[in-house]
Scaffold this motif. Structure first.
Motif, PDB file in Angstrom:
ATOM      1  N   UNK A  89     -18.054 -52.956 -32.219  1.00  0.00           N
ATOM      2  CA  UNK A  89     -17.926 -53.353 -33.629  1.00  0.00           C
ATOM      3  C   UNK A  89     -17.276 -54.726 -33.769  1.00  0.00           C
ATOM      4  N   UNK A  90     -16.181 -54.970 -33.027  1.00  0.00           N
ATOM      5  CA  UNK A  90     -15.510 -56.270 -33.152  1.00  0.00           C
ATOM      6  C   UNK A  90     -16.333 -57.377 -32.477  1.00  0.00           C
ATOM      7  N   UNK A  91     -17.093 -57.018 -31.433  1.00  0.00           N
ATOM      8  CA  UNK A  91     -18.005 -58.009 -30.832  1.00  0.00           C
ATOM      9  C   UNK A  91     -19.082 -58.403 -31.833  1.00  0.00           C
ATOM     10  N   UNK A  92     -19.531 -57.414 -32.614  1.00  0.00           N
ATOM     11  CA  UNK A  92     -20.504 -57.710 -33.677  1.00  0.00           C
ATOM     12  C   UNK A  92     -19.893 -58.711 -34.662  1.00  0.00           C
ATOM     13  N   UNK A  93     -18.626 -58.460 -35.047  1.00  0.00           N
ATOM     14  CA  UNK A  93     -17.934 -59.377 -35.961  1.00  0.00           C
ATOM     15  C   UNK A  93     -17.869 -60.787 -35.385  1.00  0.00           C
ATOM     16  N   UNK A  94     -17.522 -60.894 -34.083  1.00  0.00           N
ATOM     17  CA  UNK A  94     -17.403 -62.210 -33.440  1.00  0.00           C
ATOM     18  C   UNK A  94     -18.749 -62.930 -33.429  1.00  0.00           C
ATOM     19  N   UNK A  95     -19.817 -62.181 -33.124  1.00  0.00           N
ATOM     20  CA  UNK A  95     -21.146 -62.812 -33.063  1.00  0.00           C
ATOM     21  C   UNK A  95     -21.590 -63.265 -34.451  1.00  0.00           C
ATOM     22  N   UNK A  96     -21.272 -62.469 -35.469  1.00  0.00           N
ATOM     23  CA  UNK A  96     -21.662 -62.856 -36.835  1.00  0.00           C
ATOM     24  C   UNK A  96     -20.901 -64.117 -37.267  1.00  0.00           C
ATOM     25  N   UNK A  97     -19.622 -64.197 -36.883  1.00  0.00           N
ATOM     26  CA  UNK A  97     -18.843 -65.404 -37.219  1.00  0.00           C
ATOM     27  C   UNK A  97     -19.449 -66.641 -36.537  1.00  0.00           C
ATOM     28  N   UNK A  98     -19.835 -66.487 -35.264  1.00  0.00           N
ATOM     29  CA  UNK A  98     -20.427 -67.620 -34.541  1.00  0.00           C
ATOM     30  C   UNK A  98     -21.782 -67.990 -35.142  1.00  0.00           C
TER      31      UNK A  98
END
Lengths: 526, 68
Positions: free
Chosen positions: A449-458
């Motif tokens: 879930x937090x990796x998803x957040x990081x990828x969306x931010x990038x």
């Protein structure tokens, strides 16, 4: 690299296409070789895809949904990068490409000679990567940056392969590593641009992979281009190698020798049989190949600045250089000093407090989108930093030495004592990710879930960096100065040297002499 | 005797009700424990670090917004 570098010399001294353009020969050879490699390996690719789909099908619904969402973010980043890579270089962050990556190989083609361009400071640097990619960049009407996009794909492929190899054929580590790389802000923001940091990083990891696969020749080519890619990298690489060996020895003396792992669970003995012979053979070949890759640049630097590694030690070997006026030596030393001052502009000191603070500060933006270390590393780095430090120190407590993690720690320390610019952290960052993903058997949903957040931010950052170019094409994206250079090139078909007051002249299709400019990149020729 | 049987039945049914009630409570506690076991220590680290990062990004964003 292996195709482009020899072809550049042919373009320079044999083909002489004119107007700073190259023939499509490099692209043709590349496409033919790519097709041959594809057809040779397509059964393995199909088997790999089948394995991946079978693995995906057995995951739970929530994990599938998370992976699909992350995949959409990753594809959005890659699509944005691909679109950006189809445009000619023009962005603020592509200044180095406009300044010298593209400009210098092109100016040499226009002059028909490898001799030193007297006004250019950077012409005394190592430029083998720039020369190797120039036949691809300059084959189109306006310079392109498509090769960099292929290196992005190559980097993801090599990362996936390294994780697969070290984990003994498991799929989760490969998937996590590829997503972690794409979700790193400093890497994501460079995708689709003309910058060469991703290329340099690819060369190191590809060399590691090639040596582990016993593809010695390929490994030597990749390692040579990596080591000689920039003036400070040979020094940095040597210092890292020596420090790594000393720290290994020191830890051994202090009793951390119960087990030595390459990565998590991979004993060095299992690798040593394959790699020791390869490394010995590779070292000889590396020295031989370095003569071909770096030799011309070392000779040029010696001849015109009295040092093999300009800007380090200008005038140390003055007897080996050509006779130059005292004013020229003063000018060379001044520019070398200014270059080292630029290098020291990053970071915020080297005391213990700053060391502790930098672990957080390199991850986040401070004012605007950048920070004192240049590009922020982003959330993904912070997510992996804690587990990395925990696994590293808990291994040492158990008297186990993980070499991959030790390399990361040593190279990170040398980076902190050296440039403190985050673009030089690509290799240790990816190796840090690798060390962590190999320790994760199955990632939790929270991590996904937090990796998803990081990828969306990038993906949002990548979109924001390129949104002004959407719907624009070719010359429409160029800076006004570059449009004028293109027009000047059309009006002036002769090969006479034109004097200009600026040095970022990648679009000049005529030889240029830069005058009346006090920049660190310009040597006063008076 | 019959009265004794009725009393015993009542006690038994009360015990069953109490048992059922306790079992429901146990199930709730069990579910909650399952939820906590789903989040391990590393997950707490991931959540905290993400929150800190998002707060920092938001602060920088609003600083820029205010300065403009």
């Amino acid at each position: 690299m292996a195709i482009g570098y020899p072809i550049y010399w042919l373009e320079l001294y044999v083909f002489r296409g004119g107007h700073g353009k190259t023939t499509p020969l490099a692209w043709i050879i590349f496409c033919v070789l790519a097709l041959i490699v594809f057809f040779q390996n397509h059964p393995r690719l199909i088997a790999g895809t089948r394995n991946f789909l079978a693995w995906f099908a057995q995951e739970s619904l929530s994990v599938k949904l998370l992976l699909i969402s992350i995949g959409i973010g990753a594809v959005a980043i890659l699509l944005c990068a691909f679109y950006a890579s189809l445009l000619p270089p023009h962005l603020v962050q592509e200044f180095d490409a406009l300044n010298y990556h593209l400009t210098l190989p092109r100016q040499h083609l226009l002059r028909g000679s490898f001799s030193h361009i007297p006004w250019s400071t950077v012409d005394l640097f190592f430029l083998p990567i720039d020369f190797a990619l120039a036949p691809f960049w300059l084959a189109t009407l306006l310079p392109n940056k498509l090769p960099q996009f292929f290196f992005v794909l190559g980097l993801l492929g090599v990362c996936s392969r390294l994780a697969w190899r070290f984990s003994g054929g498991k799929i989760w580590p490969s998937v996590l590593l590829v997503l972690a790389v794409l979700g790193s802000h400093n890497i994501g923001i460079q995708l689709g641009t003309a910058m060469l940091d991703v290329v340099v990083c690819y060369l190191f990891l590809a060399a590691l992979d090639s040596f582990l696969s016993r593809a010695i020749w390929l490994g030597v080519i990749e390692l040579s281009f990596y080591v000689w890619s920039k003036p400070l990298i040979p020094v940095q690489f040597l210092v890292t190698l020596v420090t790594f060996s000393l720290v290994w020895l020191l830890l051994w003396v202090f009793g951390i020798r119960k087990n030595t792992w390459v990565a998590s669970g991979e004993k060095i003995k299992e690798f040593a049989g394959n790699t020791r012979c390869a490394l010995t053979r590779g070292l000889g070949l590396f020295l031989l190949f370095s003569l071909f890759v770096a030799g011309p640049f070392i000779l040029k630097s010696l001849r015109y600045s009295g040092t093999p590694l300009f800007p380090l030690g200008v005038g140390v070997f003055r007897t080996l250089s050509i006779p130059q006026s005292p004013e020229r030596w003063v000018e060379l030393k001044l520019k070398a000093t200014q270059l080292s001052v630029i290098k020291d502009q990053y970071g915020s000191g080297r005391n213990l407090l700053e060391f502790a603070r930098h672990f957080w500060l390199i991850a986040v933006p401070e004012k605007g989108v950048n920070n004192r270390y240049d590009y922020p590393l982003g959330l993904m780095y912070l997510l992996f930093l804690g587990p990395f430090l925990f696994f590293f120190f808990s291994s040492l407590r158990q008297k186990i030495l993980p070499l991959l993690s030790l390399w990361v720690v040593v190279s990170w320390g040398i980076w902190w004592l050296g440039s403190q610019q985050t673009r030089f952290l690509f290799v240790p960052l990816i190796l840090m990710y690798l060390a962590v993903v190999l320790s994760i058997r199955v990632p939790s949903r929270v991590l996904l879930g937090v990796m998803l957040g990081a990828i969306l931010l990038v993906s949002a950052s990548v979109y924001r960096a390129n949104k002004q170019d959407l719907g624009r094409w070719k010359e429409a994206v160029l800076r006004q100065q570059d449009k004028e250079l293109v027009q000047l090139g059309k009006d002036n078909q002769s090969a006479e040297v034109i004097k200009l007051p600026f040095y970022d002249i990648a679009y000049a299709t005529f030889p240029v002499e830069v005058v009346d400019n006090d920049s660190v990149f310009v040597l006063n020729t008076e | 005797m019959l009265e004794l049987i009725v009393i015993l039945q009542e006690i038994t049914s009360r015990k069953v009700r109490e048992f059922n009630k306790r079992a429901r409570g146990m199930k709730r506690i069990f579910d909650r424990k399952k939820f906590f076991s789903w989040i391990n220590a590393w997950d707490i680290y991931f959540i905290v670090i993400t929150l800190l990062y998002v707060i920092w990004r938001a602060r920088v964003f609003f600083d820029r917004f205010v300065s403009h």
